[in-house]
Write an enzyme that holds these catalytic residues in place. Structure first.
Site, PDB file in Angstrom:
ATOM      1  CB  CYS A  49      47.591  29.936  72.208  1.00 36.65           C
ATOM      2  SG  CYS A  49      46.922  29.345  73.769  1.00 36.65           S
ATOM      3  CE1 TYR A 180      45.121  22.043  72.626  1.00 38.36           C
ATOM      4  CE2 TYR A 180      42.973  23.116  72.771  1.00 38.36           C
ATOM      5  CZ  TYR A 180      44.321  23.161  72.457  1.00 38.36           C
ATOM      6  OH  TYR A 180      44.875  24.313  71.956  1.00 38.36           O
TER       7      TYR A 180
HETATM    8  N1  GSH Z   1      47.735  26.935  80.587  1.00 36.95           N
HETATM    9  C1  GSH Z   1      46.468  26.538  80.108  1.00 36.95           C
HETATM   10  C2  GSH Z   1      46.136  26.989  78.742  1.00 36.95           C
HETATM   11  C3  GSH Z   1      47.235  27.560  77.944  1.00 36.95           C
HETATM   12  C4  GSH Z   1      47.829  26.558  77.017  1.00 36.95           C
HETATM   13  O1  GSH Z   1      47.629  25.355  77.099  1.00 36.95           O
HETATM   14  N2  GSH Z   1      48.583  27.106  76.112  1.00 36.95           N
HETATM   15  C5  GSH Z   1      49.292  26.284  75.173  1.00 36.95           C
HETATM   16  C6  GSH Z   1      49.158  26.829  73.777  1.00 36.95           C
HETATM   17  S1  GSH Z   1      47.521  26.723  73.153  1.00 36.95           S
HETATM   18  C7  GSH Z   1      50.749  26.354  75.518  1.00 36.95           C
HETATM   19  O2  GSH Z   1      51.240  27.406  75.872  1.00 36.95           O
HETATM   20  N3  GSH Z   1      51.458  25.246  75.400  1.00 36.95           N
HETATM   21  C8  GSH Z   1      52.853  25.245  75.614  1.00 36.95           C
HETATM   22  C9  GSH Z   1      53.386  23.940  76.060  1.00 36.95           C
HETATM   23  O3  GSH Z   1      52.581  23.072  76.407  1.00 36.95           O
HETATM   24  O4  GSH Z   1      54.634  23.807  76.071  1.00 36.95           O
HETATM   25  C10 GSH Z   1      46.211  25.084  80.240  1.00 36.95           C
HETATM   26  O5  GSH Z   1      47.100  24.240  79.939  1.00 36.95           O
HETATM   27  O6  GSH Z   1      45.104  24.776  80.619  1.00 36.95           O
END
Ligand code: GSH
Length: 342
Positions: A49, A180
């Site tokens: 990540c 993204y």
């Molecule tokens: N929490 C933050 C960044 C962290 C994030 O998106 N991490 C991702 C991995 S790169 C994650 O943990 N995704 C898990 C999920 O969506 O279930 C956001 O969404 O802005």
């Protein structure tokens, strides 16, 4: 329906990142109930990540490994999110849990948003303190100073903060989150807009970095860490998987040299696990890549080629020094390779 954070293509819609976080902070004065204290907290990450990668790098550059332990999820997760698949028995050895979700639920029962990394967990209560990745690294720099190693660099120097914040803000919307927005765009127009913004910003960054070695000032700062974790994933993942394909990073001369320079800097490149990065994106995003085929390329041998950026001057760690090698348990590829790659 509550939109979870993270990884969904919503047909017909633009991708919008959920930016609501658990925002309690660990501070020197403990005003949110969580004082800085060695050994009390566990940083939970996934090497794949990019947001978590920032925290791994900053923890390492500042030498906080002895004060804040690190748990590692991944490289993939299911619809209930992150699990500790790399640990024996699939259980984090310190927190004693199989799913990061358990630590979120201890803090907020039935926590309704994304179960995301990075997250910092309070070990005694087993509850998540914060998943606000934006603040976590800044607090490592400014609240945890008592535990910084000798020679730790100043990644967020007081006099450069407005400029770092400004550059990081542009990099966040157009690049970090921009990739993204390309990959999860639910319609052609949203994709085209995100793509144009991304490459316009990369061109702007290339120009800025033509005459200066680092993004702000003449040393590595938080701004470089934030840009780097996205650039490192550009050719292995975003160029194909997220359709950010005007050019590869390796075809953008200045940015490619800049990224190699940081990659070859102790404490930065040694946190990157390309195998985990590729596995994560290509296997988890089933709506983007239904067959789950992980591409073999690109060839990564050229990451260690000379970058020539020393000629621009700059002092990577300012008055500080490079960090020592990673803890043996945290060496990429040695103790944290996914079982099928080990
Ligand atoms: N929490 C933050 C960044 C962290 C994030 O998106 N991490 C991702 C991995 S790169 C994650 O943990 N995704 C898990 C999920 O969506 O279930 C956001 O969404 O802005």
């Amino acid at each position: 329906m509550e939109q979870k954070q993270g990884t969904f293509v919503l047909p017909g819609q633009e991708y919008t990142r959920d930016t609501r976080y658990i925002q309690t902070r660990i501070t020197r004065d403990g005003r949110d109930g969580y004082p800085v204290e060695a050994g009390r907290y566990r940083l939970v990450v996934a090497r794949a990540c990019p947001w978590a990668n920032r925290t791994i790098i900053v923890r390492r550059l500042l030498g906080l490994e002895g004060a804040i332990s690190m748990g590692m999820c991944g490289p993939t997760h299911d619809e209930r999110s992150w699990t500790f698949d790399l640990d024996p028995g699939g259980v984090d050895p310190v927190l004693g849990i199989e799913r990061l979700q358990d630590a979120y639920f201890r803090r907020v029962p039935d926590y309704p948003q994304g179960i995301t990394v990075p997250a910092i967990v309070d070990i005694p209560s087993g509850a998540v303190v914060t998943n606000d990745y934006n603040q976590i690294t800044l607090d490592f720099s400014s609240e945890w100073t008592e535990f910084h190693r000798d020679g730790a660099p100043d990644l967020y120097p007081e006099h450069l903060r407005p400029e770092i914040d400004e550059v990081a803000g542009l990099v966040f919307s157009d690049v970090n989150n921009g990739v993204y927005r390309c990959g999860f765009a639910g319609n052609q127009q949203a994709y085209a807009l995100a793509y144009d913004r991304l490459f316009a910003r990369l061109d702007w960054l290339s120009e800025r970095l033509t005459t200066q070695r680092y993004l702000v000032g003449d040393t590595i700062t938080e701004a470089d860490v934030r840009l780097f974790t996205t650039l490192a994933r550009f050719d292995p993942v975003y160029h194909g998987h997220f359709k950010t394909n005007r050019s590869k990073l390796s075809e953008m001369e200045v940015l490619w040299a800049y990224t190699r320079d940081l990659f070859q800097t102790p404490g930065i490149g040694d946190t990157i696990d390309f195998a985990q990065i590729k596995d994560h994106y290509y296997l988890v995003h089933k709506d983007v890549n239904p067959n789950g085929i992980v591409p073999k390329g690109p060839d990564l041998a050229n990451w260690l080629t000379p970058h020539g950026r020393e000629a621009l001057g700059g002092r990577p760690f300012g008055d500080g020094t490079p960090p020592p090698p990673p803890l043996p348990a945290e060496v990429v590829g040695e103790n944290c390779a996914p079982p099928h790659l080990a």
